[in-house]
Design a protein around this motif. Structure first.
Motif, PDB file in Angstrom:
ATOM      1  N   PRO A   1      47.547  99.707  14.307  1.00 24.25           N
ATOM      2  CA  PRO A   1      46.120 100.094  14.300  1.00 24.25           C
ATOM      3  C   PRO A   1      45.175  98.989  14.758  1.00 24.25           C
ATOM      4  N   ARG A   2      45.650  97.757  14.802  1.00 25.81           N
ATOM      5  CA  ARG A   2      44.791  96.659  15.255  1.00 25.81           C
ATOM      6  C   ARG A   2      44.605  96.674  16.770  1.00 25.81           C
ATOM      7  N   ILE A   3      45.420  97.425  17.476  1.00 23.07           N
ATOM      8  CA  ILE A   3      45.313  97.528  18.935  1.00 23.07           C
ATOM      9  C   ILE A   3      44.473  98.758  19.263  1.00 23.07           C
ATOM     10  N   ARG A   4      43.396  98.562  20.025  1.00 21.78           N
ATOM     11  CA  ARG A   4      42.524  99.679  20.371  1.00 21.78           C
ATOM     12  C   ARG A   4      42.443  99.850  21.885  1.00 21.78           C
ATOM     13  N   TYR A   5      42.309 101.103  22.295  1.00 21.19           N
ATOM     14  CA  TYR A   5      42.294 101.467  23.711  1.00 21.19           C
ATOM     15  C   TYR A   5      41.035 102.253  24.058  1.00 21.19           C
ATOM     16  N   ALA A   6      40.708 102.248  25.333  1.00 21.62           N
ATOM     17  CA  ALA A   6      39.698 103.153  25.886  1.00 21.62           C
ATOM     18  C   ALA A   6      40.397 104.120  26.827  1.00 21.62           C
ATOM     19  N   PRO A   7      40.004 105.389  26.829  1.00 20.56           N
ATOM     20  CA  PRO A   7      40.625 106.364  27.727  1.00 20.56           C
ATOM     21  C   PRO A   7      39.992 106.316  29.117  1.00 20.56           C
ATOM     22  N   CYS A   8      40.576 107.060  30.026  1.00 20.25           N
ATOM     23  CA  CYS A   8      40.008 107.144  31.375  1.00 20.25           C
ATOM     24  C   CYS A   8      40.384 108.475  32.014  1.00 20.25           C
ATOM     25  N   TRP A   9      39.361 109.164  32.508  1.00 18.70           N
ATOM     26  CA  TRP A   9      39.592 110.321  33.370  1.00 18.70           C
ATOM     27  C   TRP A   9      39.671 109.815  34.816  1.00 18.70           C
ATOM     28  N   ALA A  10      40.716 110.216  35.519  1.00 17.58           N
ATOM     29  CA  ALA A  10      40.892 109.852  36.926  1.00 17.58           C
ATOM     30  C   ALA A  10      40.763 111.099  37.787  1.00 17.58           C
ATOM     31  N   LEU A  11      40.144 110.940  38.946  1.00 14.44           N
ATOM     32  CA  LEU A  11      39.997 112.042  39.899  1.00 14.44           C
ATOM     33  C   LEU A  11      40.615 111.630  41.224  1.00 14.44           C
ATOM     34  N   MET A  12      41.445 112.507  41.777  1.00 11.56           N
ATOM     35  CA  MET A  12      42.086 112.278  43.073  1.00 11.56           C
ATOM     36  C   MET A  12      41.473 113.221  44.103  1.00 11.56           C
ATOM     37  N   LEU A  13      40.967 112.646  45.184  1.00 11.52           N
ATOM     38  CA  LEU A  13      40.284 113.417  46.225  1.00 11.52           C
ATOM     39  C   LEU A  13      40.864 113.091  47.594  1.00 11.52           C
ATOM     40  N   SER A  14      40.898 114.082  48.449  1.00  7.15           N
ATOM     41  CA  SER A  14      41.252 113.858  49.851  1.00  7.15           C
ATOM     42  C   SER A  14      40.239 114.585  50.726  1.00  7.15           C
ATOM     43  N   PHE A  15      39.784 113.882  51.777  1.00  6.20           N
ATOM     44  CA  PHE A  15      38.825 114.449  52.732  1.00  6.20           C
ATOM     45  C   PHE A  15      39.446 114.458  54.124  1.00  6.20           C
TER      46      PHE A  15
ATOM     47  N   CYS B   1      41.837 109.436  51.421  1.00  5.75           N
ATOM     48  CA  CYS B   1      42.227 109.703  50.036  1.00  5.75           C
ATOM     49  C   CYS B   1      41.553 108.704  49.094  1.00  5.75           C
ATOM     50  N   TRP B   2      40.993 109.219  48.003  1.00  9.45           N
ATOM     51  CA  TRP B   2      40.233 108.405  47.050  1.00  9.45           C
ATOM     52  C   TRP B   2      40.756 108.623  45.639  1.00  9.45           C
ATOM     53  N   VAL B   3      40.676 107.547  44.841  1.00 10.83           N
ATOM     54  CA  VAL B   3      40.906 107.632  43.400  1.00 10.83           C
ATOM     55  C   VAL B   3      39.634 107.177  42.708  1.00 10.83           C
ATOM     56  N   ILE B   4      39.123 108.013  41.825  1.00 11.66           N
ATOM     57  CA  ILE B   4      37.897 107.713  41.077  1.00 11.66           C
ATOM     58  C   ILE B   4      38.253 107.639  39.602  1.00 11.66           C
ATOM     59  N   HIS B   5      37.803 106.579  38.945  1.00 14.12           N
ATOM     60  CA  HIS B   5      37.958 106.447  37.489  1.00 14.12           C
ATOM     61  C   HIS B   5      36.594 106.584  36.835  1.00 14.12           C
ATOM     62  N   ALA B   6      36.498 107.464  35.871  1.00 11.74           N
ATOM     63  CA  ALA B   6      35.263 107.574  35.094  1.00 11.74           C
ATOM     64  C   ALA B   6      35.109 106.348  34.207  1.00 11.74           C
ATOM     65  N   SER B   7      33.888 106.071  33.791  1.00  9.55           N
ATOM     66  CA  SER B   7      33.641 104.944  32.905  1.00  9.55           C
ATOM     67  C   SER B   7      34.278 105.215  31.543  1.00  9.55           C
ATOM     68  N   PRO B   8      34.600 104.162  30.781  1.00 10.68           N
ATOM     69  CA  PRO B   8      35.203 104.366  29.453  1.00 10.68           C
ATOM     70  C   PRO B   8      34.346 105.232  28.536  1.00 10.68           C
ATOM     71  N   GLN B   9      33.031 105.006  28.548  1.00  9.68           N
ATOM     72  CA  GLN B   9      32.165 105.783  27.655  1.00  9.68           C
ATOM     73  C   GLN B   9      32.162 107.254  28.046  1.00  9.68           C
ATOM     74  N   TRP B  10      32.019 107.530  29.339  1.00  7.41           N
ATOM     75  CA  TRP B  10      32.016 108.920  29.793  1.00  7.41           C
ATOM     76  C   TRP B  10      33.361 109.582  29.500  1.00  7.41           C
ATOM     77  N   SER B  11      34.436 108.844  29.738  1.00  5.72           N
ATOM     78  CA  SER B  11      35.772 109.391  29.480  1.00  5.72           C
ATOM     79  C   SER B  11      35.943 109.741  28.017  1.00  5.72           C
ATOM     80  N   GLN B  12      35.455 108.873  27.126  1.00  7.44           N
ATOM     81  CA  GLN B  12      35.576 109.148  25.693  1.00  7.44           C
ATOM     82  C   GLN B  12      34.759 110.379  25.302  1.00  7.44           C
TER      83      GLN B  12
END
Length: 322
Positions: A171-185, A221-232
């Motif tokens: 429990p002493r180890i804490r993480y932040a999540p992340c939403w990732a988006l994959m796009l191709s144009f 091709c792009w990879v987008i990571h949402a910010s930790p706060q938005w992801s949470q």
């Protein structure tokens, strides 16, 4: 000690396997995923591919530099110098980030799509259990490399007294999540290869994945990571709900209106270590139980690598003394 079980096939698990196999031990690696590498992940969809987890690696220590040299000689790692970031050395797996894992796991017995749900010990040694029942093999040592919440659940289901210290540490180890988006144009966007938007917004990172070496540049091709706060805040939404939200934010950030030819979202629940354990690893020499992960030292790939090396050193030292 001759027979070792490694639970988890991310960077820490791969590093343990490589070090212990090279020392002549028999290593079996278990992971619930379809492919080894953990967040060193490459998603292939239709005719596209994306490094939707770890975007690149940096190297600071001598041990990691030596490992990088091996990867480069083997042709599974190369330098990446994206437009939009400073000139600091950055390294990626080729032709995808997940190319590194097979190089590390050579010589180990790999069990993918095998979720370990419990473990324990009897007169023959440590045993592992899945949802289908107990596995037939027994081991002299068990080394867990899962993210701390998953490891805590596993330790919590073991009745061995030796496990209590491991369960208490998780429990002493804490993480932040992340939403990732994959796009191709179909046409190239007029934007730098990498964007790091200001803190506090929807986006935390965006990168032209097709700018990396040995990628197919026929599509943008792009990879987008949402910010930790938005992801949470949006963690429990479905991928279908997240996709239009992140797409709108990205198109606004680059000033584009083009519709992507492919759009997929992926949720990483344990993406970034925000509070590390502050110890390089955990090891109980009497019971032969260990834990290593980036959660021990920090969020970088090299942190997971260093944690696993420290644990491997303890395993080998105890084996030599025995």
């Amino acid at each position: 000690m001759r027979d070792i079980a490694v639970v988890g096939a991310g960077m820490a698990g791969c590093t343990l396997a490589r070090r212990l196999v090279d020392a002549g031990l028999n290593v079996q690696v278990f992971d619930k995923g379809r492919a080894a590498g953990g967040r060193l992940a490459t998603r292939r969809a239709d005719r596209f591919q994306f490094d939707h987890g770890v975007q690149y690696m940096t190297v600071r220590g001598e041990a990691m530099a030596a490992q990088l040299a091996d990867w480069r000689r083997a042709g599974v790692a190369a330098a990446w110098a994206p437009v939009g970031l400073d000139a600091s050395p950055r390294w990626v797996g080729v032709p995808g980030m997940n190319a590194i894992a097979p190089r590390m796991l050579w010589g180990a017995e790999l069990h993918m799509e095998t979720a370990i749900t419990g473990f324990g010990r009897d007169h023959l040694g440590w045993w592992l259990e899945t949802a289908q029942g107990r596995l037939p093999a027994c081991f002299d040592a068990v080394l867990v490399t899962l993210p701390a919440p998953q490891a805590a659940a596993l330790f919590g289901r073991c009745t061995e007294v030796d496990v209590a210290a491991f369960a208490d540490a998780m429990p002493r180890i804490r993480y932040a999540p992340c939403w990732a988006l994959m796009l191709s144009f179909d046409t190239r966007l007029d934007a730098a290869d990498c964007l790091r938007p200001a803190a506090g917004g929807v986006l935390g990172w965006a990168a032209r994945d097709s700018s990396k070496p040995q990628r197919d540049s026929a599509h943008d091709c792009w990879v987008i990571h949402a910010s930790p706060q938005w992801s949470q805040e949006h963690l429990e939404l479905s991928a279908e709900q997240v996709q239009p939200l992140l797409l709108e934010a990205f198109l606004s950030a680059v000033g584009a209106t083009s519709a992507p030819s492919m759009c997929r979202a992926h949720r990483w629940r344990f993406a970034r270590v925000v509070e590390a354990l502050g110890r390089d690893c955990l090891w109980d020499a009497q019971s032969k139980l260990g834990y290593a992960s980036d959660g021990c030292l920090g969020e970088r790939v090299e942190d997971a690598f260093n944690s696993a090396r420290a644990l491997a050193d303890r395993v080998l030292q105890d084996g030599a003394e025995a």
